[in-house]
Design a protein around this motif. Sequence first.
Motif, PDB file in Angstrom:
ATOM      1  N   VAL A 131       0.834  -1.197   0.000  1.00  0.00           N
ATOM      2  CA  VAL A 131       0.000   0.000   0.000  1.00  0.00           C
ATOM      3  C   VAL A 131       0.874   1.254   0.000  1.00  0.00           C
ATOM      4  O   VAL A 131       0.661   2.187  -0.801  1.00  0.00           O
ATOM      5  CB  VAL A 131      -0.937  -0.014   1.227  1.00  0.00           C
ATOM      6  N   LEU A 132       1.845   1.295   0.858  1.00  0.00           N
ATOM      7  CA  LEU A 132       2.733   2.460   0.922  1.00  0.00           C
ATOM      8  C   LEU A 132       3.527   2.619  -0.362  1.00  0.00           C
ATOM      9  O   LEU A 132       3.723   3.748  -0.861  1.00  0.00           O
ATOM     10  CB  LEU A 132       3.674   2.324   2.127  1.00  0.00           C
ATOM     11  N   LEU A 158       1.311   4.114  -3.096  1.00  0.00           N
ATOM     12  CA  LEU A 158       1.087   5.544  -2.876  1.00  0.00           C
ATOM     13  C   LEU A 158       2.302   6.377  -3.298  1.00  0.00           C
ATOM     14  O   LEU A 158       2.166   7.433  -3.942  1.00  0.00           O
ATOM     15  CB  LEU A 158       0.774   5.799  -1.395  1.00  0.00           C
ATOM     16  N   GLN A 172       2.692   6.310  -7.095  1.00  0.00           N
ATOM     17  CA  GLN A 172       1.680   7.136  -7.765  1.00  0.00           C
ATOM     18  C   GLN A 172       2.105   8.608  -7.782  1.00  0.00           C
ATOM     19  O   GLN A 172       2.042   9.276  -8.827  1.00  0.00           O
ATOM     20  CB  GLN A 172       0.334   6.986  -7.050  1.00  0.00           C
ATOM     21  N   ARG A 173       2.527   9.113  -6.637  1.00  0.00           N
ATOM     22  CA  ARG A 173       2.904  10.514  -6.565  1.00  0.00           C
ATOM     23  C   ARG A 173       4.145  10.819  -7.389  1.00  0.00           C
ATOM     24  O   ARG A 173       4.216  11.831  -8.098  1.00  0.00           O
ATOM     25  CB  ARG A 173       3.146  10.901  -5.101  1.00  0.00           C
ATOM     26  N   THR A 183      -4.002   2.327 -10.512  1.00  0.00           N
ATOM     27  CA  THR A 183      -5.306   2.265  -9.835  1.00  0.00           C
ATOM     28  C   THR A 183      -5.883   0.855  -9.895  1.00  0.00           C
ATOM     29  O   THR A 183      -6.410   0.334  -8.899  1.00  0.00           O
ATOM     30  CB  THR A 183      -6.286   3.258 -10.475  1.00  0.00           C
ATOM     31  N   ALA A 228      -4.162  -1.340  -7.467  1.00  0.00           N
ATOM     32  CA  ALA A 228      -4.672  -1.142  -6.109  1.00  0.00           C
ATOM     33  C   ALA A 228      -5.995  -1.883  -5.912  1.00  0.00           C
ATOM     34  O   ALA A 228      -6.240  -2.496  -4.858  1.00  0.00           O
ATOM     35  CB  ALA A 228      -4.855   0.353  -5.835  1.00  0.00           C
ATOM     36  N   ILE A 278      -6.366  10.995  -5.050  1.00  0.00           N
ATOM     37  CA  ILE A 278      -6.633  10.415  -3.726  1.00  0.00           C
ATOM     38  C   ILE A 278      -7.677   9.304  -3.775  1.00  0.00           C
ATOM     39  O   ILE A 278      -7.870   8.586  -2.785  1.00  0.00           O
ATOM     40  CB  ILE A 278      -7.077  11.509  -2.723  1.00  0.00           C
ATOM     41  N   ALA A 319      -6.713   5.923  -2.601  1.00  0.00           N
ATOM     42  CA  ALA A 319      -6.634   5.653  -1.166  1.00  0.00           C
ATOM     43  C   ALA A 319      -7.801   4.786  -0.693  1.00  0.00           C
ATOM     44  O   ALA A 319      -7.680   4.053   0.290  1.00  0.00           O
ATOM     45  CB  ALA A 319      -6.598   6.962  -0.387  1.00  0.00           C
ATOM     46  N   LEU A 339      -6.814   1.185  -1.430  1.00  0.00           N
ATOM     47  CA  LEU A 339      -5.686   0.815  -0.576  1.00  0.00           C
ATOM     48  C   LEU A 339      -6.097   0.691   0.891  1.00  0.00           C
ATOM     49  O   LEU A 339      -5.615  -0.182   1.614  1.00  0.00           O
ATOM     50  CB  LEU A 339      -4.567   1.850  -0.721  1.00  0.00           C
ATOM     51  N   SER A 340      -7.018   1.556   1.328  1.00  0.00           N
ATOM     52  CA  SER A 340      -7.493   1.450   2.719  1.00  0.00           C
ATOM     53  C   SER A 340      -8.281   0.161   2.919  1.00  0.00           C
ATOM     54  O   SER A 340      -8.169  -0.490   3.969  1.00  0.00           O
ATOM     55  CB  SER A 340      -8.355   2.657   3.074  1.00  0.00           C
TER      56      SER A 340
END
Length: 495
Positions: A9-10, A13, A16-17, A37, A40, A223, A226, A229-230
């Motif tokens: 997950v980390l 993220l 992606q950025r 995406t 994920a 976002i 997220a 991923l959450s």
Amino acid sequence: MDVYVIVSVLFILIIQRVGFGILGAGPAGTLFLDALTMLANSLAIGSCVAASLRGHGVSRIFWLLFAAVSILELVGDAGWAYYRFFHVAVPGSALFPSLLYRLEAAPIAIAMFLSDDARTSRLESFLDSCMVIGLVGVTTYQLQIAELDAHNSRMWQLITIGTAVNAILVLAAIIRFRFAPTSSLRGLFARVAIYVSINLAISFITSFVDAYLPNIDASVDLIWIALSLSLAALAATWRPVVADEKPQMRLISRRTALLCFNLTLATMVLGSAVIGLRLVSSARVIGLIAVSVVLFSFAVRSAIMQDIQEKYLDALQKSREELERQALYDELTGLPNRRLFAERLSQVLAIAEREGHMVGLFYLDLDGFKSVNDRLGHGIGDLLLNRVAHRMLSRARKSDTIARLGGDEFTWLVAHLSCRDQAGQLAEEMLRTLGEPFEIEGHSIAITASIGVGVYLESAADAAVLLQQADSAMYAVKHNGKNGVRYYTPEIVPA
């Protein structure tokens, strides 16, 4: 495994950025972000399936429902990626792929109505979910139209409605968590509350930015990843509860819970009707369908609740009747027992005193019944008592009462005698009836009876005295050779 998922997950993220910063919002950047995406989404699906394999029963269904949420989102993301890659223009009234995101409300709503109560039927849960889906479906479709037309002058209204609906889902999840009866359900509903809270925050932020801050909307839309991923993190970190210590006490009464539930349904129906009728253009059909789903689901659900209530009342009435029968009737013969006989005797004597007529009470004891039990067993003895009861009933009138007081002792209450001699005639007829052999399971059993007779308005003053007199007369027959009839006389020593 949960460590690997959290690390993944980390990593996603960060990638992606970094990728967005390097590639930007061009074709290459868009393709890269779409692929990330969908990765994920796939991670969320795998984590939910793995969580379902760790659980059982309600928890397994719960995680399979959230796997369905991620699958719908994956298909929707794949659809948008296809349109963007091939530069296909999406009309404002298009249902695909945006409708798939709205369908996510279905498994989420069903998950929020899950229960480990065996008394809740699957149909009830399905209908409950339909009512939630109807409301959520209408409002989120409105939001979809607003997203496709960011310059809509009513955009702020639609964003407000969508946020309100998501807030209701968050509140419902928190309430389900607060009042969950077991710790295992509390853990699941806590994860629902977290998931829908994240969804609420992301939906509001991205909708607001798309409408009023278009210069940064591409960056803010990132976002959305997220959410998947959450879900992956929530599923990976979940562990089934081995055993609940003990069921928790109900925090509110069942009546209060039903009242809150029905008030919620009424609010949902009213809200769906109002929102559905406000829809315009291409969304009108969707709105009417959603309102119809809610109304029909509410009607059927109400019918089911009424049916359950009527069945419960019917079962309660039958249970009450059975308890009364057990309290007033002999279990072996079905005749009135001592308690019911005493009530009827008092009633009959009260009428006799008022009208001035005679009442006959016959106290009957079988001769030699103990030897039948000793020779042939208690099973045959019970069958014999049952046959004796049926023969006595065959000789009695509808106004008479025949009761079994216990063992092989019976009473026969004749509510109206024309004269004293009639009691003797009836007793002699009963002796002849019982004197005929009983054929029971290959055994021919011949028995006799001793009958004592008490007559009201002749010597007895009340029910207790009359019963005692008939009992004493019966014992006098026993002492004089059995198999006979005797009236009570003052010379007889009380038994």
